[in-house]
Design an enzyme around this catalytic site. Structure first.
Site, PDB file in Angstrom:
ATOM      1  N   CYS A 183      75.586  79.531  86.509  1.00 14.56           N
ATOM      2  CA  CYS A 183      76.356  80.309  86.261  1.00 14.56           C
ATOM      3  C   CYS A 183      76.325  81.577  87.382  1.00 14.56           C
ATOM      4  O   CYS A 183      75.312  81.931  87.602  1.00 14.56           O
ATOM      5  CB  CYS A 183      76.171  81.052  84.734  1.00 14.56           C
ATOM      6  SG  CYS A 183      77.019  82.422  84.257  1.00 14.56           S
TER       7      CYS A 183
ATOM      8  N   HIS B 239      82.287  76.250  79.005  1.00 14.07           N
ATOM      9  CA  HIS B 239      81.534  77.184  79.470  1.00 14.07           C
ATOM     10  C   HIS B 239      82.217  78.345  79.674  1.00 14.07           C
ATOM     11  O   HIS B 239      81.663  79.476  79.412  1.00 14.07           O
ATOM     12  CB  HIS B 239      81.108  76.653  81.064  1.00 14.07           C
ATOM     13  CG  HIS B 239      80.090  77.559  81.725  1.00 14.07           C
ATOM     14  ND1 HIS B 239      78.955  77.329  82.138  1.00 14.07           N
ATOM     15  CD2 HIS B 239      80.380  78.770  82.208  1.00 14.07           C
ATOM     16  CE1 HIS B 239      78.275  78.194  82.747  1.00 14.07           C
ATOM     17  NE2 HIS B 239      79.097  79.260  82.742  1.00 14.07           N
ATOM     18  N   GLU B 240      83.169  78.599  80.049  1.00 15.18           N
ATOM     19  CA  GLU B 240      83.884  79.657  80.173  1.00 15.18           C
ATOM     20  C   GLU B 240      84.354  80.224  78.785  1.00 15.18           C
ATOM     21  O   GLU B 240      84.476  81.643  78.580  1.00 15.18           O
ATOM     22  CB  GLU B 240      85.482  79.571  81.127  1.00 15.18           C
ATOM     23  CG  GLU B 240      85.355  79.082  82.445  1.00 15.18           C
ATOM     24  CD  GLU B 240      84.135  79.767  83.195  1.00 15.18           C
ATOM     25  OE1 GLU B 240      83.933  81.142  83.099  1.00 15.18           O
ATOM     26  OE2 GLU B 240      83.366  79.079  84.239  1.00 15.18           O
TER      27      GLU B 240
ATOM     28  N   HIS C 131      81.736  82.131  77.516  1.00 14.14           N
ATOM     29  CA  HIS C 131      81.924  83.903  77.852  1.00 14.14           C
ATOM     30  C   HIS C 131      82.188  84.667  77.216  1.00 14.14           C
ATOM     31  O   HIS C 131      81.933  85.791  77.233  1.00 14.14           O
ATOM     32  CB  HIS C 131      82.194  83.805  79.452  1.00 14.14           C
ATOM     33  CG  HIS C 131      80.999  83.582  80.411  1.00 14.14           C
ATOM     34  ND1 HIS C 131      79.831  84.343  80.590  1.00 14.14           N
ATOM     35  CD2 HIS C 131      80.967  82.541  81.273  1.00 14.14           C
ATOM     36  CE1 HIS C 131      79.270  83.852  81.861  1.00 14.14           C
ATOM     37  NE2 HIS C 131      79.881  82.648  82.083  1.00 14.14           N
TER      38      HIS C 131
END
Length: 254
Positions: A158, A200-201, A204
């Site tokens: 990351c 993953h995004e 966030h």
């Protein structure tokens, strides 16, 4: 000491420096390269609000605007609100400069449900693009509609956690939905690494980092080696040779 405590001790001062770093001009994109916000900056722990519909227009699904009718000329794509247009252009420029796979708005200091990701071959074909150049998908108000039963463990990194790698378990196949920069709702089934990047995004945007999902005790084991092998295989399968990021950790994105 937990992963969270360890990262807090080792990265405590870096977030402020990252936010204050002056942006550079990126010669290969139409936006500015922005500094990356690093952990433990507070914005990385926020649950980002939805982007209001009036800020991105209201296209239809599958690339056909909702107002287009049979035989009629489709209207021009709705313009993004100035703040959103500037944000996505800068995020694309930043991601291109960093040579990564994805970047979420909180990583450039903005709390909004927006991320950009490198298009895999499937998305490039869907847009009618040549496979010989990099391009980036803008994802506004993204979500996972469904996830398959199969889950794989993969190695992820990351931008906001420099020098930190994690092994994370995620669904292998997802049905994903988002709005693109034309205001068009997109739905795609993603598998392997493209599905990992999307998830993953999306994490966030909910204030979740890979250190929260890291499975300890895998690094240096046969299971870890198998995860790395699957990663390389998926990278080769879904992304055009010569356009993939350099280095094994880069596609962990954000």
């Amino acid at each position: 000491m937990s992963h969270v405590q360890e990262m807090e001790r080792s990265t405590g001062a870096r977030a402020e420096k990252a936010v204050e770093a002056p942006p550079a001009v990126n010669p290969i994109a139409s936006g500015r390269v922005l500094p990356i916000v690093t952990y433990p900056a507070a914005v990385l722990r926020e649950v980002c609000p939805l982007v209001p519909k009036e800020d991105y227009g209201g296209g239809g699904a599958g690339g056909v605007p909702a107002s287009a009718s049979e035989g009629a000329e489709a209207p021009p794509p709705p313009a993004l609100a100035p703040w959103l247009d500037e944000l996505v252009n800068n995020m694309r420029a930043t991601l291109a400069f960093q040579d990564g796979m994805g970047l979420a708005a909180p990583q450039v200091g903005v709390s909004a449900r927006v991320f950009v990701m490198r298009r895999c071959r499937k998305l490039q074909r869907a847009r009618g693009e040549p496979l010989t150049r990099r391009s980036f998908e803008v994802c506004i108000n993204p979500r996972v509609r469904r996830a398959g039963e199969r889950e794989d463990i993969g190695s992820e990194a990351c931008f906001s956690l420099p020098q930190y790698d994690a092994f994370v378990r995620r669904p292998y196949t997802i049905s994903a939905e988002w709005v693109d920069e034309t205001g068009t709702k997109r739905r795609e089934t993603l598998q392997g690494l493209p599905a990992v990047v999307f998830q993953h995004e999306l994490d966030h945007l909910d204030g979740v980092l890979i250190l929260d999902k890291d499975i300890s005790g895998i690094a240096g084991t046969p299971e870890g080696a198998e995860a790395s092998r699957r990663f390389t295989e998926s990278l080769n399968r879904h992304y055009t040779p010569g356009l993939r990021p350099a280095g094994p950790a880069a596609p962990a994105t954000s």
